[in-house]
Structure formats: C-alpha cells, structure tokens
Design an enzyme around this catalytic site. Structure first.
Site, PDB file in Angstrom:
ATOM      1  N   ASN A 212      -6.051  -0.938  -4.703  1.00 39.96           N
ATOM      2  CA  ASN A 212      -6.329   0.334  -3.999  1.00 39.96           C
ATOM      3  C   ASN A 212      -5.025   1.287  -4.385  1.00 39.96           C
ATOM      4  OD1 ASN A 212      -4.426  -0.377  -1.864  1.00 39.96           O
ATOM      5  ND2 ASN A 212      -5.876  -1.875  -1.571  1.00 39.96           N
ATOM      6  N   GLY A 275       0.507  -5.659  10.339  1.00 37.98           N
ATOM      7  CA  GLY A 275      -0.073  -5.429   9.173  1.00 37.98           C
ATOM      8  C   GLY A 275      -0.381  -4.166   8.461  1.00 37.98           C
ATOM      9  N   CYS A 276       0.630  -3.799   7.666  1.00 35.19           N
ATOM     10  CA  CYS A 276       0.669  -2.311   7.017  1.00 35.19           C
ATOM     11  C   CYS A 276       0.053  -2.416   5.804  1.00 35.19           C
ATOM     12  CB  CYS A 276       1.922  -1.882   7.230  1.00 35.19           C
ATOM     13  SG  CYS A 276       1.955  -0.171   6.540  1.00 35.19           S
ATOM     14  N   ASP A 281     -10.638  -6.195   0.805  1.00 41.40           N
ATOM     15  CA  ASP A 281     -11.504  -6.942   1.731  1.00 41.40           C
ATOM     16  C   ASP A 281     -12.135  -7.890   0.899  1.00 41.40           C
ATOM     17  OD1 ASP A 281     -11.159  -5.654   4.223  1.00 41.40           O
ATOM     18  OD2 ASP A 281     -12.197  -4.088   3.520  1.00 41.40           O
ATOM     19  N   PRO A 307      -9.854 -13.506   3.692  1.00 43.77           N
ATOM     20  CA  PRO A 307      -9.753 -13.493   5.038  1.00 43.77           C
ATOM     21  C   PRO A 307      -9.040 -12.311   5.528  1.00 43.77           C
ATOM     22  CG  PRO A 307      -8.020 -14.898   3.687  1.00 43.77           C
ATOM     23  CD  PRO A 307      -9.075 -14.246   2.699  1.00 43.77           C
ATOM     24  N   ILE A 309      -6.395 -10.950   7.529  1.00 49.49           N
ATOM     25  CA  ILE A 309      -5.069 -11.673   7.909  1.00 49.49           C
ATOM     26  C   ILE A 309      -4.643 -10.956   9.234  1.00 49.49           C
ATOM     27  CG2 ILE A 309      -2.753 -11.428   7.410  1.00 49.49           C
ATOM     28  CD1 ILE A 309      -3.420 -10.822   4.397  1.00 49.49           C
ATOM     29  N   PHE A 326      -2.885  -1.830  11.375  1.00 51.12           N
ATOM     30  CA  PHE A 326      -3.281  -0.301  10.862  1.00 51.12           C
ATOM     31  C   PHE A 326      -4.585  -0.007  10.638  1.00 51.12           C
ATOM     32  CE2 PHE A 326       0.566   2.188   9.571  1.00 51.12           C
ATOM     33  CZ  PHE A 326       1.752   1.462  10.259  1.00 51.12           C
TER      34      PHE A 326
HETATM   35  O1  PMT Z   1       1.304   1.944   1.269  1.00 46.73           O
HETATM   36  P1  PMT Z   1       1.416   3.271   1.242  1.00 46.73           P
HETATM   37  O2  PMT Z   1       1.031   4.063   0.022  1.00 46.73           O
HETATM   38  O3  PMT Z   1       2.621   3.774   2.104  1.00 46.73           O
HETATM   39  O4  PMT Z   1       0.300   3.767   2.491  1.00 46.73           O
HETATM   40  C1  PMT Z   1       0.053   3.515   3.878  1.00 46.73           C
HETATM   41  C2  PMT Z   1      -1.229   3.159   4.296  1.00 46.73           C
HETATM   42  C3  PMT Z   1      -2.188   4.051   4.159  1.00 46.73           C
HETATM   43  C4  PMT Z   1      -1.805   1.753   3.236  1.00 46.73           C
HETATM   44  C5  PMT Z   1      -0.975   2.406   5.554  1.00 46.73           C
HETATM   45  O5  PMT Z   1      -0.437   3.298   6.455  1.00 46.73           O
HETATM   46  C6  PMT Z   1      -2.408   1.748   6.047  1.00 46.73           C
HETATM   47  O6  PMT Z   1      -3.330   2.283   6.949  1.00 46.73           O
HETATM   48  N1  PMT Z   1      -2.378   0.529   6.018  1.00 46.73           N
HETATM   49  C7  PMT Z   1      -3.804  -0.450   6.355  1.00 46.73           C
HETATM   50  C8  PMT Z   1      -4.627  -0.023   5.075  1.00 46.73           C
HETATM   51  C9  PMT Z   1      -5.977  -0.640   5.399  1.00 46.73           C
HETATM   52  O7  PMT Z   1      -6.297  -1.879   4.672  1.00 46.73           O
HETATM   53  O8  PMT Z   1      -6.554  -0.600   6.422  1.00 46.73           O
HETATM   54  P2  PMT Z   1      -7.965  -0.896   7.270  1.00 46.73           P
HETATM   55  O9  PMT Z   1      -8.515  -0.200   8.129  1.00 46.73           O
HETATM   56  O10 PMT Z   1      -8.903  -1.494   5.804  1.00 46.73           O
HETATM   57  O11 PMT Z   1      -7.422  -2.518   7.642  1.00 46.73           O
HETATM   58  C10 PMT Z   1      -7.299  -2.691   9.180  1.00 46.73           C
HETATM   59  C11 PMT Z   1      -6.223  -3.531   9.407  1.00 46.73           C
HETATM   60  O12 PMT Z   1      -6.433  -4.816   8.827  1.00 46.73           O
HETATM   61  C12 PMT Z   1      -4.908  -3.166   8.566  1.00 46.73           C
HETATM   62  O13 PMT Z   1      -3.867  -3.519   9.579  1.00 46.73           O
HETATM   63  C13 PMT Z   1      -5.111  -4.039   7.380  1.00 46.73           C
HETATM   64  O14 PMT Z   1      -3.560  -4.568   6.978  1.00 46.73           O
HETATM   65  C14 PMT Z   1      -5.953  -5.288   8.022  1.00 46.73           C
HETATM   66  N2  PMT Z   1      -6.514  -6.180   7.085  1.00 46.73           N
HETATM   67  C15 PMT Z   1      -7.572  -5.698   6.370  1.00 46.73           C
HETATM   68  C16 PMT Z   1      -8.361  -6.558   5.761  1.00 46.73           C
HETATM   69  C17 PMT Z   1      -7.825  -7.758   5.457  1.00 46.73           C
HETATM   70  N3  PMT Z   1      -8.809  -8.634   4.823  1.00 46.73           N
HETATM   71  N4  PMT Z   1      -7.007  -8.345   6.109  1.00 46.73           N
HETATM   72  C18 PMT Z   1      -6.074  -7.752   6.724  1.00 46.73           C
HETATM   73  O15 PMT Z   1      -4.969  -7.990   7.449  1.00 46.73           O
END
Ligand code: PMT
Length: 409
Positions: A212, A275-276, A281, A307, A309, A326
């Site tokens: 991504n 978790g940033c 997925d 998984p 995380i 995040f």
């Molecule tokens: O890296 P940059 O270019 O600076 O951009 C920043 C960002 C947009 C990536 C950041 O601000 C952000 O939003 N990060 C989370 C991105 C994300 O995957 O969001 P999500 O809504 O899909 O996931 C929700 C949370 O689950 C997140 O904390 C993610 O880290 C976590 N996750 C998701 C899937 C997975 N398999 N494991 C996870 O831990």
C-alpha cells in the site's frame, strides 16, 4: 508546580491579528511566574492592542520600530535579540509567517528573529481558509524544519464567524509550551514505547508483491517525538525510504507475519504499543517460487488472512501494554474508528480520513480524530512532526491515568 520561567527573559512579539488581545493574558501569566517580559509590536498589531496597555502589563517600554532613536537608546535591536532567552510571537499572522520564512528583516520583529540565537516560538492565528492554503502550510513546515517551534493553532469558531483550524492557541497553552521548553529533564526517561510503521509487503512471486502507499512518515514522526522526550523507542518498520530518527531502535521487517512476531515480543516488554503501520490484511496463499509467466487474460490469486497485530496486542491478558491503534478510513470515519476501538480492545484510536487529498498516506501532513473510552479530540491538519508531538502528549496524559505504570524490563 515547578516554576521554570522565573527570571527568564521572554520577548513577546505581537503581529496584527484579532487574537492580539489574548496576548495580554499570556504576558500576565509570564509575569506572574516572575519572567521578565519585553514586548515588540508590529505596525499592524498596534491597531489591535495599545502599547500603553502592554507597557503597563509587561512593566517595560514597548518597542515598535527599527528606526525609533529613543527605543534604540534604551536597548538597541541587536541587544534586544541577545537579551532574550526565548521569543514568542503570538498571534503570528500569515503575512508574518511568510516574511519570517523568507528571512526578511523588513521590520523590528523579523529583524529580531534573524538576529537572535534564542529559541523562537510562534502561535499562528488566521482565518481557517487562509490557514488551509498550501502556501501557508509550506511556510509552517519550512519554519518547523528550521527549528522554530509552532504552537497550535486550535480549531473552532473564529472571530469572522467561520469554523475551522486557525484560532490562536489559548494563552495558557502557549504559556505551558514555553514553560516546558525550559525543562531540561526528559520527562519520559525510561518509558518503553514500541511503534509499528510503514507498509508491509506480501510476496506474490520473487519479483512482485502486494502493498500500500504508506511511507512510514507518521510512525517515524511518533517515534521521534517519543525519543525526544527520553522514551526508549522500538520502531518496528516495514520497508520505507526514511532515515531512522536518532536514538531509536529500528527493527526492519517486510511481511505482516514478521511484523506480528516482532510486535508480540515487543508488546510484553514495552509499556506503550502503537500500531501505525498499514499492515496488509491478506497475503498470498501460495507464493510462486518462480516468476509467474504471462498467460491468458485473467489470473486468480488466492489470499489468506494475516494476523491482526494490534488486536492481538489489545487482547493480551498478561503484560498488556497501553495499546494505541490507527484507523485509515475513506468514509464514516467516526463509526468505523469507534468500532475498531472496541473490537480490537484498544485504549485509544487515531482515525485519519485518507480520502482527503494532502493528508494521510505518503503526505507530509495529516489530521487525526482521536477516540478513547470516555473522550475524543480532533487534531487539525498540520505536518506529521507537529501532529506526532501533540499525539504523544495526549497518549502520555491518558497513559498516566491508567494502571499501566507496571515495571517492564
Ligand atoms: O505511513 P504514512 O504514509 O505516513 O501514512 C500514515 C498512515 C495513513 C498509514 C497512518 O496514519 C495510518 O492510518 N495507519 C494505519 C493504517 C491502517 O492499516 O489502518 P486500518 O484501519 O486498516 O487498521 C486499523 C489498525 O489495525 C491499525 O492500527 C493497523 O496498524 C492495525 N492492523 C491492521 C491490519 C492488521 N493485519 N494488523 C494490524 O495491526
């Protein structure tokens, strides 16, 4: 409360904005802490606040012009620049930011900013439309890169009736930021923080992968902000093109599975886990051992779930860290974010609307809506370094209110 401002020499610059009246309260707060205050007014500022009031409240004559022989006799502008332990410009208008960024010395205040070695703080204040202009944001980013400290602005109703980001920070907030700058101790010394950042790459074959647009900028900025305050930071980073921040332990990973392994072992030894990362997925079920050859009009890849995380960290039953996730959303941001807060068992979720151009993935800027069990706050659009500093302060605030003060080695 410790008084870090006692006998500090603070030069307060005021430029021409309606928020200038609030600076009187800032000066009062500084004087109450026995700081020495000298005020410099721009020509436009004198339309909003009277020099006489400022003289009475600061206890010193107010300087207004580079070419005032009386003022130069009392304290010349170079002396004034050397006198100050810190400069705070509040409010700082769009015009002032532009001139400061260009390095102009077109009036007393900009000249002082060029001539001083003291740290400079600015509290921008302007109409929300003006603040949102990319040119204003560029000036702010460039000033910040030069080490100028930017306080605020806040979001809300403006004097002109508009609603949005651009209100000057409250005097108490500016005062707190100034006061904190004189604290030499590192307040987070010893606190252990683990952060995931960047994308993951899920191989399809030896030459292709699924990923991504995450650049890692947001996560790296958070790592830097924690490290600056003395925290011991572990940054678990997917593949990015960034120089790691100073004093941060970086663990490089490629896939979600590798990130999960590193995260689960860090989670139990760190007090805070963030978790940033934009974790994939799904991954490809069977990675082809050789480059897949072009054949036919369609190709089907079978994907299996990775998984989650942050959810696994949030659901730890022993040694669970304070867990911050995040949410990158393109619609219905609040509802999706709140759902993730509960479902992944997080202490705080930071939602970004990644459908808006100029923020989120890859951008240097971002805006966040934060939600926790009994509160929420919006952090308006700004560069990721500044946003990270605000976020770190909020995380620490919430963390200190929980029972997470456990010892971890
Ligand atoms: O890296 P940059 O270019 O600076 O951009 C920043 C960002 C947009 C990536 C950041 O601000 C952000 O939003 N990060 C989370 C991105 C994300 O995957 O969001 P999500 O809504 O899909 O996931 C929700 C949370 O689950 C997140 O904390 C993610 O880290 C976590 N996750 C998701 C899937 C997975 N398999 N494991 C996870 O831990």
């Amino acid at each position: 409360m410790d008084n870090y401002l006692q006998q500090k020499r603070i030069l307060v610059g005021i430029t021409g904005g309606i928020a200038a009246y609030k600076t009187i309260e800032l000066i009062r707060l500084l004087r109450k802490q026995d700081a020495e205050v000298r005020v410099v007014l721009t020509e436009a500022a004198a339309h909003f606040v009277s020099p006489l009031t400022l003289q009475a409240i600061s206890g010193n004559a107010v300087s207004q012009s580079l070419f005032d022989p009386q003022a130069e006799l009392a304290m010349g502008h170079i002396e004034l620049a050397k006198w100050a332990d810190a400069l705070i410009i509040a409010p700082a208008t769009a015009d002032f930011l532009a001139r400061l960024n260009l390095g102009l010395a077109s009036d007393l205040l900009t000249t002082l900013c060029l001539a001083t070695k003291a740290p400079i703080f600015i509290a921008p204040a302007m109409n929300q439309q003006m603040y949102a202009q990319s040119v204003v944001q560029q000036h702010l980013a460039s000033l910040r890169q030069r080490g100028i400290n930017i306080i605020g602005p806040n979001s809300g109703e403006q004097a002109c009736g508009d609603v949005g980001a651009g209100r000057m920070s409250e005097p108490a907030e500016i005062f707190a930021a100034l006061s904190a700058s004189f604290v030499t101790a590192k307040p987070l010394l010893g606190l252990k923080v683990a952060i995931t950042a960047g994308p993951t790459q899920e191989a399809i074959d030896p030459v292709r992968y699924i990923s991504n647009y995450s650049s890692g900028k947001m996560g790296y900025a958070i790592a830097e902000a924690f490290a600056k305050q003395g925290a011991i930071v572990t940054l678990i980073s997917g593949p990015v093109n960034l120089t790691p921040p100073q004093d941060v332990n970086v663990i490089k990973v490629t896939t979600a599975q590798q990130m999960w392994e590193q995260s689960m072992s860090a989670a139990v030894t760190h007090q805070i886990f963030i978790g940033c990362a934009a974790v994939a997925d799904y991954r490809v079920a069977d990675i082809a051992p050789q480059k897949i050859k072009k054949s036919g009009d369609e190709i089907t890849l079978k994907l299996v779930k990775n998984p989650d995380i942050i959810a696994d960290v949030g659901h730890l039953t022993a040694q669970r860290p304070f867990t911050v996730g995040f949410a990158a959303e393109t619609q219905d941001v609040e509802n999706y974010a709140k759902d993730k807060l509960v479902r992944k068992r997080l202490d705080l979720i930071c939602a970004n609307d990644v459908s808006i151009a100029g923020q989120g993935f890859s951008s240097d800027h971002n805006a966040l809506q934060l939600f926790w069990a009994d509160g929420n706050v919006s952090l308006p659009l700004t560069d990721k370094q500044h946003l990270a500093e605000q976020l770190v302060n909020l995380i620490i605030n919430l963390y200190q209110k929980t029972n997470h003060n456990d010892e971890k080695n």
